[in-house]
Write an enzyme that holds these catalytic residues in place. Structure first.
Site, PDB file in Angstrom:
ATOM      1  N   HIS A 212      38.716  41.770  38.613  1.00  0.00           N
ATOM      2  CA  HIS A 212      38.253  41.708  40.014  1.00  0.00           C
ATOM      3  C   HIS A 212      37.308  42.855  40.379  1.00  0.00           C
ATOM      4  CE1 HIS A 212      40.950  38.424  40.681  1.00  0.00           C
ATOM      5  NE2 HIS A 212      42.033  39.151  40.458  1.00  0.00           N
TER       6      HIS A 212
ATOM      7  N   ASP B 140      43.455  34.325  33.338  1.00  0.00           N
ATOM      8  CA  ASP B 140      44.312  34.837  34.408  1.00  0.00           C
ATOM      9  C   ASP B 140      44.390  33.758  35.507  1.00  0.00           C
ATOM     10  OD1 ASP B 140      45.280  37.762  35.620  1.00  0.00           O
ATOM     11  OD2 ASP B 140      44.473  36.445  37.181  1.00  0.00           O
TER      12      ASP B 140
ATOM     13  N   HIS C 153      43.953  34.107  38.586  1.00  0.00           N
ATOM     14  CA  HIS C 153      42.926  34.331  39.613  1.00  0.00           C
ATOM     15  C   HIS C 153      41.527  34.302  39.012  1.00  0.00           C
ATOM     16  CE1 HIS C 153      46.611  36.565  40.929  1.00  0.00           C
ATOM     17  NE2 HIS C 153      46.341  35.951  42.069  1.00  0.00           N
TER      18      HIS C 153
ATOM     19  N   ASP D 228      50.021  35.550  35.010  1.00  0.00           N
ATOM     20  CA  ASP D 228      50.405  35.131  36.359  1.00  0.00           C
ATOM     21  C   ASP D 228      50.304  33.612  36.515  1.00  0.00           C
ATOM     22  OD1 ASP D 228      47.685  35.653  36.089  1.00  0.00           O
ATOM     23  OD2 ASP D 228      47.567  36.999  37.822  1.00  0.00           O
TER      24      ASP D 228
END
Ligand code: Q9C
Ligand code: ZN
Length: 322
Positions: free
Chosen positions: A137, A171, A173, A260
């Site tokens: 990110h 991931d 996200h 995740d």
């Protein structure tokens, strides 16, 4: 499979994050890496501790110098136990700055770079770099979503000096930072499977119509997935990802690896079971058989991370040739 880590991951220990104005426990805990290390050790993997020198390179190949200096200086100024949660350069409420943050983030970035160099020296040995804090990110001048320096992007930038590279981001996200760094690059392809950003973090990017620009047009592939995505839907998306990667013909593959996606992750919402990770590992070894560097991103069910890591690596090794 070589497993690389550095002890410095433990120097970054924020206590809080803020969601919708509510102070909640910080999910990106140092114990995550403890769990992965013990899970991999239990599964018989050799763990290589890397000493990252204090005077190692600062990641200004991708991040702004002012941004890097800001993080360094703020960390030096904040007392142990303190947390800076809002400032210029801090992009959201999930990236607090603490006294030990710079040390950990710098070591994490340099571990990724070191691992990339090791892979160049010996492309037949896949490497798993246990980077913490995670990176995908983090943008040029912005820390976001538990990320400070973009470890995978730093490794990709290095490898792409001499070769075509693909970053496959699995991931939960979308890796907004990684996508942005290579959006106009024809050399570094970015392919990501993640929660539909209409309903999940980081909301601002990860949509299907983001396909790259200029030389990078067609080199960015987002595969957003619905909540409760199970292994059948996940493997279908991975199949599309593998086809796109084959078309790019990379010499190196970087896997931004998050756990995740696990059904019992405390902050996410897919429906992947522990045994599904064995299948994912096997799929990658079979369908994306390039010299590969796995870089740790998210995954927050501390108790299960060791099992998930062992499963994916065992699946990978069971199919790996050579
Ligand atoms: N209610 C990584 O996995 N939380 N970062 C979003 C959830 C922040 C995730 C709000 C998620 C950041 C590396
Ligand atoms: Zn994540």
């Amino acid at each position: 499979m070589r497993v690389l880590y550095t002890r410095d991951y433990g120097s970054h220990r924020p206590k809080w994050e803020y969601y919708d104005g509510q102070k909640t426990e910080y999910a990106e805990k140092a114990e995550r890496i403890d769990s992965i290390l013990s899970g991999l050790q239990r599964a018989g993997y050799q763990l290589e501790q890397c000493a990252i020198p204090q005077n190692c390179a600062v990641p200004t190949s991708l991040h702004g110098k002012r941004y890097v200096d800001f993080l360094k200086q703020k960390c030096a100024a904040i007392p142990v136990g303190g947390e800076l949660i809002s400032s210029v350069y801090i992009g959201d409420t999930y990236s607090p700055v603490t006294h030990g943050t710079y040390k950990a983030a710098l070591a994490s970035a340099n571990l990724a770079l070191f691992a990339a160099r090791q892979l160049q020296a010996n492309p037949n040995h896949a490497i798993y770099a246990l980077c913490r804090p995670p990176g995908h990110h983090a943008e040029h001048s912005s820390m976001e979503g538990y990320c400070y320096f973009n470890n995978a992007a730093i490794a990709a930038k290095h490898l792409s000096k001499t070769a075509k590279v693909t970053i496959l981001d699995i991931d939960y996200h979308h890796g907004n930072g990684t996508q942005k760094f290579f959006y106009t690059s024809g050399k570094v392809q970015y392919v990501s499977l993640h929660i539909n950003p209409e309903i999940g973090y980081p909301y601002k990017s990860g949509y299907e119509n983001e396909r790259g620009k200029g030389r990078g047009l067609g080199k960015n592939l987002n595969l957003p997935l619905a909540k409760d995505c199970d292994i059948t839907h996940y493997l279908a998306a991975l199949t599309k990802a593998a086809a796109a990667i084959r078309a790019h013909q990379p010499e190196y593959l970087i896997v931004s690896l998050g756990y995740d996606t696990f059904v019992d992750d405390p902050i996410a919402g897919f429906d992947l079971r522990a045994e599904d990770y064995t299948q994912i590992g096997a799929f990658l070894a079979t369908n994306t058989a390039y010299p590969t560097l796995f870089i740790q991103e998210g995954g927050y069910n501390v108790g299960m991370l060791g099992t998930l890591a062992a499963n994916i690596m065992n699946g990978y090794n069971s199919k790996k040739k050579g």
